[in-house]
Scaffold this motif. Structure first.
Motif, PDB file in Angstrom:
ATOM      1  N   LEU A   1       0.822  -1.215   0.000  1.00 29.71           N
ATOM      2  CA  LEU A   1       0.000   0.000   0.000  1.00 29.71           C
ATOM      3  C   LEU A   1       0.857   1.266   0.000  1.00 29.71           C
ATOM      4  CD1 LEU A   1      -2.796  -1.044   2.527  1.00 29.71           C
ATOM      5  CD2 LEU A   1      -3.027  -0.800   0.052  1.00 29.71           C
ATOM      6  N   PHE A   2       1.925   1.272   0.796  1.00 26.37           N
ATOM      7  CA  PHE A   2       2.793   2.445   0.840  1.00 26.37           C
ATOM      8  C   PHE A   2       3.574   2.606  -0.460  1.00 26.37           C
ATOM      9  CE2 PHE A   2       2.065   2.569   5.439  1.00 26.37           C
ATOM     10  CZ  PHE A   2       2.013   3.933   5.649  1.00 26.37           C
ATOM     11  N   LEU A   3       4.046   1.494  -1.035  1.00 24.92           N
ATOM     12  CA  LEU A   3       4.772   1.574  -2.298  1.00 24.92           C
ATOM     13  C   LEU A   3       3.871   2.059  -3.434  1.00 24.92           C
ATOM     14  CD1 LEU A   3       6.898  -1.700  -2.074  1.00 24.92           C
ATOM     15  CD2 LEU A   3       7.790   0.640  -2.152  1.00 24.92           C
ATOM     16  N   MET A   4       2.582   1.786  -3.295  1.00 28.61           N
ATOM     17  CA  MET A   4       1.602   2.231  -4.289  1.00 28.61           C
ATOM     18  C   MET A   4       1.033   3.614  -3.954  1.00 28.61           C
ATOM     19  SD  MET A   4       0.878  -0.037  -6.771  1.00 28.61           S
ATOM     20  CE  MET A   4      -0.872  -0.005  -7.148  1.00 28.61           C
ATOM     21  N   ASN A   5       1.503   4.198  -2.847  1.00 25.80           N
ATOM     22  CA  ASN A   5       0.975   5.488  -2.378  1.00 25.80           C
ATOM     23  C   ASN A   5      -0.541   5.439  -2.195  1.00 25.80           C
ATOM     24  OD1 ASN A   5       3.482   6.920  -2.318  1.00 25.80           O
ATOM     25  ND2 ASN A   5       3.391   7.068  -4.548  1.00 25.80           N
ATOM     26  N   PHE A   6      -1.028   4.262  -1.844  1.00 25.14           N
ATOM     27  CA  PHE A   6      -2.447   4.037  -1.563  1.00 25.14           C
ATOM     28  C   PHE A   6      -3.348   4.380  -2.768  1.00 25.14           C
ATOM     29  CE2 PHE A   6      -0.492   4.234   2.548  1.00 25.14           C
ATOM     30  CZ  PHE A   6      -1.205   3.332   3.316  1.00 25.14           C
ATOM     31  N   LYS A   7      -2.811   4.269  -3.958  1.00 21.92           N
ATOM     32  CA  LYS A   7      -3.602   4.511  -5.176  1.00 21.92           C
ATOM     33  C   LYS A   7      -4.281   3.207  -5.595  1.00 21.92           C
ATOM     34  CE  LYS A   7      -0.673   8.317  -6.733  1.00 21.92           C
ATOM     35  NZ  LYS A   7       0.241   8.816  -7.794  1.00 21.92           N
ATOM     36  N   MET A   8      -5.378   2.901  -4.922  1.00 22.07           N
ATOM     37  CA  MET A   8      -6.072   1.632  -5.138  1.00 22.07           C
ATOM     38  C   MET A   8      -7.328   1.764  -5.994  1.00 22.07           C
ATOM     39  SD  MET A   8      -4.275  -0.641  -3.494  1.00 22.07           S
ATOM     40  CE  MET A   8      -2.816   0.253  -4.002  1.00 22.07           C
ATOM     41  N   HIS A   9      -7.765   3.006  -6.233  1.00 21.27           N
ATOM     42  CA  HIS A   9      -9.016   3.181  -6.965  1.00 21.27           C
ATOM     43  C   HIS A   9      -8.871   2.741  -8.421  1.00 21.27           C
ATOM     44  CE1 HIS A   9     -12.866   4.685  -8.178  1.00 21.27           C
ATOM     45  NE2 HIS A   9     -12.334   5.531  -9.044  1.00 21.27           N
ATOM     46  N   VAL A  10      -9.859   1.986  -8.894  1.00 21.19           N
ATOM     47  CA  VAL A  10      -9.909   1.553 -10.291  1.00 21.19           C
ATOM     48  C   VAL A  10     -11.275   1.959 -10.839  1.00 21.19           C
ATOM     49  CG1 VAL A  10      -9.838  -0.407 -11.878  1.00 21.19           C
ATOM     50  CG2 VAL A  10      -8.386  -0.410  -9.831  1.00 21.19           C
ATOM     51  N   ASN A  11     -11.293   2.946 -11.718  1.00 15.05           N
ATOM     52  CA  ASN A  11     -12.585   3.383 -12.249  1.00 15.05           C
ATOM     53  C   ASN A  11     -13.066   2.446 -13.358  1.00 15.05           C
ATOM     54  OD1 ASN A  11     -11.330   4.194 -14.712  1.00 15.05           O
ATOM     55  ND2 ASN A  11     -10.855   6.203 -13.834  1.00 15.05           N
ATOM     56  N   VAL A  12     -14.267   2.684 -13.825  1.00 11.46           N
ATOM     57  CA  VAL A  12     -14.890   1.787 -14.795  1.00 11.46           C
ATOM     58  C   VAL A  12     -14.108   1.721 -16.102  1.00 11.46           C
ATOM     59  CG1 VAL A  12     -16.961   1.374 -16.183  1.00 11.46           C
ATOM     60  CG2 VAL A  12     -17.186   2.134 -13.817  1.00 11.46           C
ATOM     61  N   SER A  13     -13.630   2.855 -16.577  1.00 11.64           N
ATOM     62  CA  SER A  13     -12.908   2.873 -17.854  1.00 11.64           C
ATOM     63  C   SER A  13     -11.588   2.109 -17.767  1.00 11.64           C
ATOM     64  CB  SER A  13     -12.662   4.316 -18.307  1.00 11.64           C
ATOM     65  OG  SER A  13     -11.864   5.011 -17.372  1.00 11.64           O
ATOM     66  N   VAL A  14     -10.896   2.249 -16.628  1.00  7.42           N
ATOM     67  CA  VAL A  14      -9.642   1.507 -16.435  1.00  7.42           C
ATOM     68  C   VAL A  14      -9.931   0.012 -16.353  1.00  7.42           C
ATOM     69  CG1 VAL A  14      -7.745   1.068 -14.826  1.00  7.42           C
ATOM     70  CG2 VAL A  14      -8.427   3.415 -15.340  1.00  7.42           C
ATOM     71  N   PHE A  15     -10.945  -0.355 -15.600  1.00  6.01           N
ATOM     72  CA  PHE A  15     -11.324  -1.765 -15.476  1.00  6.01           C
ATOM     73  C   PHE A  15     -11.650  -2.344 -16.856  1.00  6.01           C
ATOM     74  CE2 PHE A  15     -14.385  -5.193 -14.895  1.00  6.01           C
ATOM     75  CZ  PHE A  15     -13.804  -5.941 -13.877  1.00  6.01           C
ATOM     76  N   GLU A  16     -12.413  -1.600 -17.645  1.00  5.38           N
ATOM     77  CA  GLU A  16     -12.795  -2.064 -18.974  1.00  5.38           C
ATOM     78  C   GLU A  16     -11.588  -2.208 -19.892  1.00  5.38           C
ATOM     79  OE1 GLU A  16     -15.319  -3.285 -22.076  1.00  5.38           O
ATOM     80  OE2 GLU A  16     -15.669  -3.083 -19.915  1.00  5.38           O
ATOM     81  N   SER A  17     -10.638  -1.286 -19.780  1.00  2.00           N
ATOM     82  CA  SER A  17      -9.451  -1.351 -20.635  1.00  2.00           C
ATOM     83  C   SER A  17      -8.603  -2.585 -20.330  1.00  2.00           C
ATOM     84  CB  SER A  17      -8.603  -0.084 -20.474  1.00  2.00           C
ATOM     85  OG  SER A  17      -8.013  -0.016 -19.189  1.00  2.00           O
ATOM     86  N   TYR A  18      -8.520  -2.953 -19.061  1.00  2.00           N
ATOM     87  CA  TYR A  18      -7.755  -4.147 -18.699  1.00  2.00           C
ATOM     88  C   TYR A  18      -8.503  -5.420 -19.088  1.00  2.00           C
ATOM     89  CZ  TYR A  18      -3.949  -1.725 -16.386  1.00  2.00           C
ATOM     90  OH  TYR A  18      -2.836  -0.953 -16.146  1.00  2.00           O
ATOM     91  N   CYS A  19      -9.819  -5.383 -19.035  1.00  2.00           N
ATOM     92  CA  CYS A  19     -10.608  -6.515 -19.536  1.00  2.00           C
ATOM     93  C   CYS A  19     -10.348  -6.717 -21.023  1.00  2.00           C
ATOM     94  CB  CYS A  19     -12.100  -6.284 -19.299  1.00  2.00           C
ATOM     95  SG  CYS A  19     -12.632  -6.524 -17.599  1.00  2.00           S
ATOM     96  N   CYS A  20     -10.308  -5.609 -21.758  1.00  2.00           N
ATOM     97  CA  CYS A  20     -10.048  -5.681 -23.199  1.00  2.00           C
ATOM     98  C   CYS A  20      -8.658  -6.240 -23.476  1.00  2.00           C
ATOM     99  CB  CYS A  20     -10.189  -4.294 -23.836  1.00  2.00           C
ATOM    100  SG  CYS A  20     -11.889  -3.692 -23.898  1.00  2.00           S
ATOM    101  N   HIS A  21      -7.691  -5.851 -22.630  1.00  2.00           N
ATOM    102  CA  HIS A  21      -6.330  -6.380 -22.804  1.00  2.00           C
ATOM    103  C   HIS A  21      -6.310  -7.894 -22.586  1.00  2.00           C
ATOM    104  CE1 HIS A  21      -1.957  -6.399 -22.815  1.00  2.00           C
ATOM    105  NE2 HIS A  21      -2.011  -7.157 -21.734  1.00  2.00           N
ATOM    106  N   LEU A  22      -7.022  -8.359 -21.584  1.00  2.00           N
ATOM    107  CA  LEU A  22      -7.089  -9.792 -21.330  1.00  2.00           C
ATOM    108  C   LEU A  22      -7.814 -10.515 -22.466  1.00  2.00           C
ATOM    109  CD1 LEU A  22      -7.933  -9.673 -17.515  1.00  2.00           C
ATOM    110  CD2 LEU A  22      -5.790 -10.469 -18.527  1.00  2.00           C
ATOM    111  N   GLU A  23      -8.811  -9.867 -23.034  1.00  2.00           N
ATOM    112  CA  GLU A  23      -9.517 -10.461 -24.168  1.00  2.00           C
ATOM    113  C   GLU A  23      -8.596 -10.583 -25.381  1.00  2.00           C
ATOM    114  OE1 GLU A  23     -12.814  -7.850 -24.670  1.00  2.00           O
ATOM    115  OE2 GLU A  23     -14.134  -9.039 -23.391  1.00  2.00           O
TER     116      GLU A  23
END
Length: 219
Positions: A158-180
């Motif tokens: 969490l500290f190494l990521m600076n607590f940047k855990m939020h994943v919005n819908v567009s980011v989630f969709e883009s990674y789904c497309c990459h997996l597809e």
């Protein structure tokens, strides 16, 4: 088993434990991606061994003392079996892994750190996505580490990521497309091969039933 982008998308958005008894396809796709990343990083490591050995301790937080002999696919299937984390959790974990690698340029996924990286990112992703979650001690037992190690890995991550855990819908969709794309463009064969190997191994293993009886694993 039919490997198709449509099957992956259906798993991510429509998977239910009551109606689906098979492991979600996203787990096999993620395992295939990471396996090939390991091969590439090992090749790079052989060429730049001295440079990588001088990497800072902060990016070696996930390193094991001994190299685990469990495959990535088997490890992910174990996590799914005992935690029942939904397919979307693995997509978010993939986002976290990619963000972490981008934020830590010296970090390389290796056979020494991949298992602890996976259990950490999946646990954090589960807390972000799911309404109800197991305790850290349960994830630690599933992942083959101690609760103390699990707590430290989570905090360090969490500290190494600076607590940047939020994943919005567009980011989630883009990674789904990459997996597809991984399924449809060149990745299908590798995923099919990974699945066949896993199925062959399952015939040699004793079937384990019940969530309260977790097979012993130590990393």
């Amino acid at each position: 088993m039919a490997i198709s982008p449509r099957k992956l998308r259906n798993d991510v958005y429509s998977y239910t434990y009551q109606n689906d008894s098979n492991t979600p396809l996203v787990i096999s796709v993620l395992a295939s991606l990471i396996e090939r990343t390991l091969v590439r990083n090992e090749r790079i490591g052989r060429k730049c061994g001295s440079t990588m050995s001088k990497a800072g301790s902060k990016i070696r937080v996930f390193d094991c003392y001994e190299r685990p002999d469990m495959s990535i696919l088997s490890y992910l299937e174990r996590i799914f079996k005992y935690t029942k984390a939904g397919p979307s959790v693995y997509v978010v974990a993939y986002v976290y892994i990619d963000r972490f690698c981008r934020s830590q340029p010296e970090f390389r996924i290796t056979a020494w750190n991949v298992h602890r990286l996976l259990i950490t990112t999946i646990m954090v992703a589960s807390k972000y996505v799911e309404d109800m979650n197991y305790r850290n001690s349960y994830f630690a037992r599933v992942g083959g580490i101690t609760t103390k190690e699990m707590n430290k890995l989570e905090l360090d991550f969490l500290f190494l990521m600076n607590f940047k855990m939020h994943v919005n819908v567009s980011v989630f969709e883009s990674y789904c497309c990459h997996l597809e794309r991984e399924v449809s463009i060149g990745g299908g064969y590798h995923i099919e091969k990974t699945l066949r190997c896993a199925q062959e191994l399952k015939f040699l293993q004793v079937d384990e039933r019940g969530y309260n009886q977790i097979a012993r694993l130590t990393l």
